[in-house]
Scaffold this active site. Structure first.
Site, PDB file in Angstrom:
ATOM      1  N   HIS A  77       0.826  -1.218   0.000  1.00  0.00           N
ATOM      2  CA  HIS A  77       0.000   0.000   0.000  1.00  0.00           C
ATOM      3  C   HIS A  77       0.860   1.268   0.000  1.00  0.00           C
ATOM      4  O   HIS A  77       0.498   2.269   0.618  1.00  0.00           O
ATOM      5  CB  HIS A  77      -0.953   0.039   1.198  1.00  0.00           C
ATOM      6  CG  HIS A  77      -1.950  -1.069   1.227  1.00  0.00           C
ATOM      7  ND1 HIS A  77      -3.212  -0.957   0.697  1.00  0.00           N
ATOM      8  CD2 HIS A  77      -1.877  -2.332   1.703  1.00  0.00           C
ATOM      9  CE1 HIS A  77      -3.872  -2.089   0.868  1.00  0.00           C
ATOM     10  NE2 HIS A  77      -3.079  -2.947   1.469  1.00  0.00           N
ATOM     11  N   ASN A 150     -10.292  -2.870   2.333  1.00  0.00           N
ATOM     12  CA  ASN A 150      -9.928  -2.912   0.913  1.00  0.00           C
ATOM     13  C   ASN A 150     -11.180  -2.729   0.064  1.00  0.00           C
ATOM     14  O   ASN A 150     -12.293  -2.762   0.594  1.00  0.00           O
ATOM     15  CB  ASN A 150      -9.317  -4.274   0.562  1.00  0.00           C
ATOM     16  CG  ASN A 150      -7.826  -4.358   0.890  1.00  0.00           C
ATOM     17  OD1 ASN A 150      -7.176  -3.351   1.129  1.00  0.00           O
ATOM     18  ND2 ASN A 150      -7.309  -5.564   0.882  1.00  0.00           N
ATOM     19  N   HIS A 341      -4.079   1.176  12.073  1.00  0.00           N
ATOM     20  CA  HIS A 341      -3.797  -0.045  12.835  1.00  0.00           C
ATOM     21  C   HIS A 341      -5.129  -0.727  13.149  1.00  0.00           C
ATOM     22  O   HIS A 341      -6.011  -0.113  13.758  1.00  0.00           O
ATOM     23  CB  HIS A 341      -3.065   0.359  14.127  1.00  0.00           C
ATOM     24  CG  HIS A 341      -2.606  -0.794  14.958  1.00  0.00           C
ATOM     25  ND1 HIS A 341      -2.643  -2.095  14.520  1.00  0.00           N
ATOM     26  CD2 HIS A 341      -2.081  -0.832  16.216  1.00  0.00           C
ATOM     27  CE1 HIS A 341      -2.176  -2.884  15.464  1.00  0.00           C
ATOM     28  NE2 HIS A 341      -1.827  -2.142  16.506  1.00  0.00           N
TER      29      HIS A 341
HETATM   30 FE1  HDE Z   1      -2.532  -4.735   5.497  1.00  0.00          FE
HETATM   31  N1  HDE Z   1      -0.739  -3.940   6.009  1.00  0.00           N
HETATM   32  N2  HDE Z   1      -1.903  -6.552   6.134  1.00  0.00           N
HETATM   33  N3  HDE Z   1      -4.270  -5.619   4.857  1.00  0.00           N
HETATM   34  N4  HDE Z   1      -3.183  -2.989   4.835  1.00  0.00           N
HETATM   35  C1  HDE Z   1      -0.384  -2.664   5.858  1.00  0.00           C
HETATM   36  O1  HDE Z   1       0.665  -1.356   7.499  1.00  0.00           O
HETATM   37  C2  HDE Z   1      -0.801  -6.781   6.856  1.00  0.00           C
HETATM   38  C3  HDE Z   1      -4.622  -6.913   4.995  1.00  0.00           C
HETATM   39  C4  HDE Z   1      -4.423  -2.701   4.373  1.00  0.00           C
HETATM   40  O2  HDE Z   1      -3.293   3.527   3.942  1.00  0.00           O
HETATM   41  C5  HDE Z   1       0.921  -2.328   6.501  1.00  0.00           C
HETATM   42  O3  HDE Z   1       1.056   0.832   7.914  1.00  0.00           O
HETATM   43  C6  HDE Z   1      -0.724  -8.165   7.234  1.00  0.00           C
HETATM   44  C7  HDE Z   1      -6.020  -7.105   4.752  1.00  0.00           C
HETATM   45  C8  HDE Z   1      -4.483  -1.303   4.001  1.00  0.00           C
HETATM   46  O4  HDE Z   1      -1.728   3.396   5.461  1.00  0.00           O
HETATM   47  C9  HDE Z   1       1.335  -3.657   7.124  1.00  0.00           C
HETATM   48  C10 HDE Z   1      -1.812  -8.760   6.675  1.00  0.00           C
HETATM   49  C11 HDE Z   1      -6.492  -5.863   4.431  1.00  0.00           C
HETATM   50  C12 HDE Z   1      -3.224  -0.790   4.278  1.00  0.00           C
HETATM   51  C13 HDE Z   1       0.194  -4.562   6.765  1.00  0.00           C
HETATM   52  C14 HDE Z   1      -2.560  -7.737   5.995  1.00  0.00           C
HETATM   53  C15 HDE Z   1      -5.387  -4.955   4.508  1.00  0.00           C
HETATM   54  C16 HDE Z   1      -2.437  -1.856   4.806  1.00  0.00           C
HETATM   55  C17 HDE Z   1       1.923  -1.675   5.591  1.00  0.00           C
HETATM   56  C18 HDE Z   1      -2.214 -10.217   6.735  1.00  0.00           C
HETATM   57  C19 HDE Z   1      -7.924  -5.472   4.038  1.00  0.00           C
HETATM   58  C20 HDE Z   1      -2.749   0.624   4.032  1.00  0.00           C
HETATM   59  C21 HDE Z   1       2.018  -0.239   6.044  1.00  0.00           C
HETATM   60  C22 HDE Z   1      -2.364 -10.709   8.028  1.00  0.00           C
HETATM   61  C23 HDE Z   1      -8.904  -5.757   5.025  1.00  0.00           C
HETATM   62  C24 HDE Z   1      -3.096   1.537   5.163  1.00  0.00           C
HETATM   63  C25 HDE Z   1       1.213  -0.148   7.228  1.00  0.00           C
HETATM   64  C26 HDE Z   1      -2.676   2.938   4.831  1.00  0.00           C
HETATM   65  C27 HDE Z   1      -1.119  -1.717   5.240  1.00  0.00           C
HETATM   66  C28 HDE Z   1       0.139  -5.828   7.177  1.00  0.00           C
HETATM   67  C29 HDE Z   1      -3.742  -8.012   5.284  1.00  0.00           C
HETATM   68  C30 HDE Z   1      -5.551  -3.561   4.207  1.00  0.00           C
HETATM   69  C31 HDE Z   1       2.681  -4.229   6.724  1.00  0.00           C
HETATM   70  C32 HDE Z   1       0.375  -8.801   8.043  1.00  0.00           C
HETATM   71  C33 HDE Z   1      -6.816  -8.413   4.856  1.00  0.00           C
HETATM   72  C34 HDE Z   1      -5.683  -0.572   3.416  1.00  0.00           C
HETATM   73  O5  HDE Z   1       1.417  -3.563   8.526  1.00  0.00           O
END
Ligand code: HDE
Length: 705
Positions: A77, A150, A341
């Site tokens: 992202h 998402n 978060h």
């Molecule tokens: Fe994320 N995801 N994600 N994700 N995600 C991040 O956090 C992660 C997942 C989503 O505009 C990170 O600050 C793991 C699902 C959005 O700043 C990180 C898993 C969904 C955004 C991270 C998922 C998301 C992130 C990277 C699996 C939809 C951007 C930077 C367990 C429901 C937020 C940050 C923004 C961002 C981890 C799965 C949506 C690395 C480990 C499912 C919209 O922490």
């Protein structure tokens, strides 16, 4: 034909001046220490042609700060755009949750939303085929609540421990860092073909949902099943849905690819411009509620993030609306530093044991510590809660608070402050779910069906949506070098639907699978099709290109322009050159943009006005004719009036058959013509506006997808 371009320039200048006026000091340039600087164009040197001196503290400070301007981009992202706004509930949700921001329809809660793509780096293009992030921070009176969702309702994996594997597979390949912002490469499809739990989200990725026309025109989903908890402590499972007021609309793939070059900022620019123009995007928040006692009432597991709850089974109940009405003032300070978060929850909203959600609850804080350089990122204005913050957390990098008093609990020397909230129901209390089990690494049997809902999605698509999905699979797999990976993916698709698998196989040179009978799974959910998500029929903020040239009937253009603008559309007159064209009345009329600087992919519809006698010289302009042809091929509405109709006949080699019926106004597959000269008729305008609201005409031969 307008002076809007000049207006935009003026508005930007006014904004800059307003920002300057915000600086209470005004005054001259200084160093970071506040020392006034009189010269920032030459470094301090020993003589005019001599070496630079170490004692030039201004030079050293300026360069040092510059060298440290970048922070690590988000690992996923990375590219995004954000905006501020507010949320208001329609009515009290007290029956299900005690969250304060969901109680009172007269209370507006400020929000910040960040939309994003997932795979590409910060500088990648907007219109890639990808999931879009839709993350909302609610600054509630009880603390910050983040709904980090998402634009797909399902995810690629079931357990967060697979996230690094999935992300490594989809990201550019490690040896050459290619491709940027794209999923059409070997490692992703290798992973997909071996990990069938990915298939449901992959179907969404191959659908038009993955190339949204605008952030303002896409749905958002919380994905996981969360838990509402009411004042009595009763829990209710909940899935969150955002629905855009403008309807859900997408690009076609051919167009999305061209747009990556023509305007890589297509989606972020669209959001910014709409808000600047006062066209505030709006979404309705809906919830699917499942009583705790129905946890096992479904043929899938509520804790499995690769599954939806079909809306026909549990309807989405609208509970409030969100409006985005303010652009950030500084991209880095706000959009780049915002830290979402999943564990930022408020009383009344709780988690479930979804193993993906549990992993996220660890990952987001961890990632912010590295990105934002320490634990004090909650003090950055965009992250700071509006609710009072009283903790014993102290010190650390970038501490900007000057804490006083004691820093431990319990204490007597600080008067016992800050004290526990007590039992008055204000504090966050975790839902007391009973848990017991052996420590094991094992996926629940209830997570094992990877195909039924993939078929449900496929069965729910309109024919044109199915064609686009097949074309997307062919494009993606056609770029995969390893034939074994192509074949293995097709094999997986046979378990979803035989016809789908066969259609894909035919396009990518792998043997057609045996048994091309329709799939085993028959059910469909009409709510999943874009056909059912068209919005309220308005054409607000749609971009209309009017192709003008010398000899054009300026009065006609002005009348159509006014009529479309009254419907909220944004109309631009395009001509071969910037400046003016000569109208049929001999007067000069301003154009908005020169054709070589734009392209069809930047507009939603095209209009060809006429001249009183001859066809205007548009017909001889290659750029104009290309724009017209591309718009037609991408299924966009085309309007033509008077002698403009003659220009549209140039589309006949593309498959257009102009009607021979004797009607003045004819609307055929989104091509709306009015053969009468002079001002556009009411009938024409109605039909053209209707066509723009329809968005695209898929049955038109042949739409390039
Ligand atoms: Fe994320 N995801 N994600 N994700 N995600 C991040 O956090 C992660 C997942 C989503 O505009 C990170 O600050 C793991 C699902 C959005 O700043 C990180 C898993 C969904 C955004 C991270 C998922 C998301 C992130 C990277 C699996 C939809 C951007 C930077 C367990 C429901 C937020 C940050 C923004 C961002 C981890 C799965 C949506 C690395 C480990 C499912 C919209 O922490």
């Amino acid at each position: 034909m307008s002076d809007e371009t000049a207006d935009t320039g003026d508005r930007k200048q006014q904004q800059r001046e307003a920002f300057r006026a915000d600086d209470p000091a005004g005054g001259p340039l200084t160093t970071d220490q506040g020392v006034t600087v009189d010269h920032t164009d030459d470094s301090l040197a020993a003589g005019e042609r001599g070496p630079t001196l170490m004692e030039d503290f201004h030079f050293r400070e300026k360069l040092t700060h510059f060298d440290h301007e970048r922070i690590p981009e988000r690992v996923v992202h990375a590219r995004g755009a954000g905006a501020y706004g507010y949320f208001e509930p329609y009515e009290s949700c007290a029956e299900f949750t005690r969250a304060a921001f969901l109680q009172d329809p007269t209370v507006r809660t400020p929000v910040f939303v960040r939309f994003s793509t997932v795979q590409g780096p910060r500088g990648s293009a907007d219109t890639v085929r990808d999931v879009r992030g839709f993350a909302t921070k609610f600054y509630t009176s009880e603390g910050n609540y983040d709904l980090v969702g998402n634009n797909f309702p399902v995810f690629f994996i079931q357990d967060g421990i697979k996230f690094p594997d999935f992300v490594h597979a989809v990201k550019p390949e490690p040896h050459n860092d290619i491709p940027t912002g794209a999923s059409a490469h070997d490692t992703l499809w290798d992973f997909v073909s071996l990990q069938p739990e990915t298939l449901h989200a992959i179907m969404w990725l191959m659908s038009d949902r993955a190339i949204p026309r605008s952030y303002r025109m896409m749905q958002g989903f919380g994905v996981h099943t969360f838990r509402f908890v009411n004042a009595e402590g009763r829990g209710t499972f909940v899935k969150f849905h955002w629905k855009p007021k403008l309807g859900v609309h997408s690009l076609v793939w051919d167009e999305a690819q061209e747009c990556q070059g023509r305007n890589p900022d297509f989606n972020r620019g669209d959001l910014w411009d709409a808000i600047e123009a006062g066209e505030y995007p709006e979404w309705e928040l809906g919830v699917q509620l499942v009583p705790e006692e129905d946890e096992f009432a479904f043929d899938f597991d509520l804790l499995d993030a690769t599954k939806i709850i079909p809306e026909e089974q549990v309807p989405v109940r609208p509970i409030g609306r969100m409006v985005l009405d303010r652009n950030p003032e500084n991209f880095f300070a706000e959009t780049e530093q915002v830290a979402f978060h999943t564990a930022n929850v408020v009383p009344g909203i709780d988690f479930t044991n979804d193993p993906l959600l549990q992993a996220r609850n660890f990952s987001y804080l961890d990632t912010q510590l590295i990105r934002l350089g320490g634990p004090n990122f909650t003090q950055i204005p965009v992250n700071r809660p509006l609710a009072p913050v009283r903790t014993n957390q102290r010190d650390g990098y970038h501490q900007s608070a000057v804490h006083k008093g004691t820093n431990y609990f319990p204490n007597s020397l600080g008067g016992g402050c800050p004290a526990h909230a007590g039992v008055d129901g204000q504090a966050y209390t975790h839902y007391a779910e009973r848990v017991d089990g052996a420590k094991i690494r094992k996926r629940s049997e209830s997570f094992k069906d990877h195909y039924s809902q993939v078929a449900l999605f496929w069965n729910s698509m309109a024919d044109w949506e199915k064609q686009h999905i097949v074309a997307a699979f062919r494009f993606e797999l056609g770029k995969v070098e390893a034939r074994t990976v192509r074949a293995r993916t097709v094999e997986q698709l046979t378990k979803v639907d035989g016809e789908l698998a066969a259609e894909v196989a035919r396009g990518i040179g792998v043997p057609e699978p045996d048994g091309t009978a329709p799939g085993t799974y028959k059910s469909a959910s009409p709510a999943l099709s874009l056909e059912s998500l068209r919005g309220d029929g308005s054409i607000r903020t749609r971009q209309i290109a009017v192709l003008v040239a010398d000899g054009v009937d300026a009065e006609q253009v002005t009348s159509v322009r006014e009529a479309l603008a009254a419907e909220g559309a944004i109309v631009e007159a395009l001509a071969a050159r910037d400046g003016t064209v000569q109208g049929s009345d001999g007067e000069q009329y301003m154009v908005d943009r020169a054709l070589p600087t734009v392209a069809s992919v930047l507009y939603d519809a095209v209009l060809l006005p006429g001249g009183p006698t001859d066809t205007p010289s548009t017909a001889g302009d290659q750029d104009a004719m290309r724009l017209l042809r591309d718009a037609y091929r991408h299924g966009k509405p085309v309007g033509a009036i008077g002698s403009g109709v003659g220009i549209v006949s140039a589309l006949e080699p593309e498959g257009l058959r102009l009607s021979t019926e004797f009607h003045t106004v004819v609307a055929d597959h989104g091509v709306v013509t009015d053969t009468s000269p002079g001002a556009a008729s009411e009938e024409f305008l109605r039909a053209f506006v209707g066509a723009i609201a329809e968005h695209r005409f898929w049955q038109r031969p042949p739409v390039r997808c």
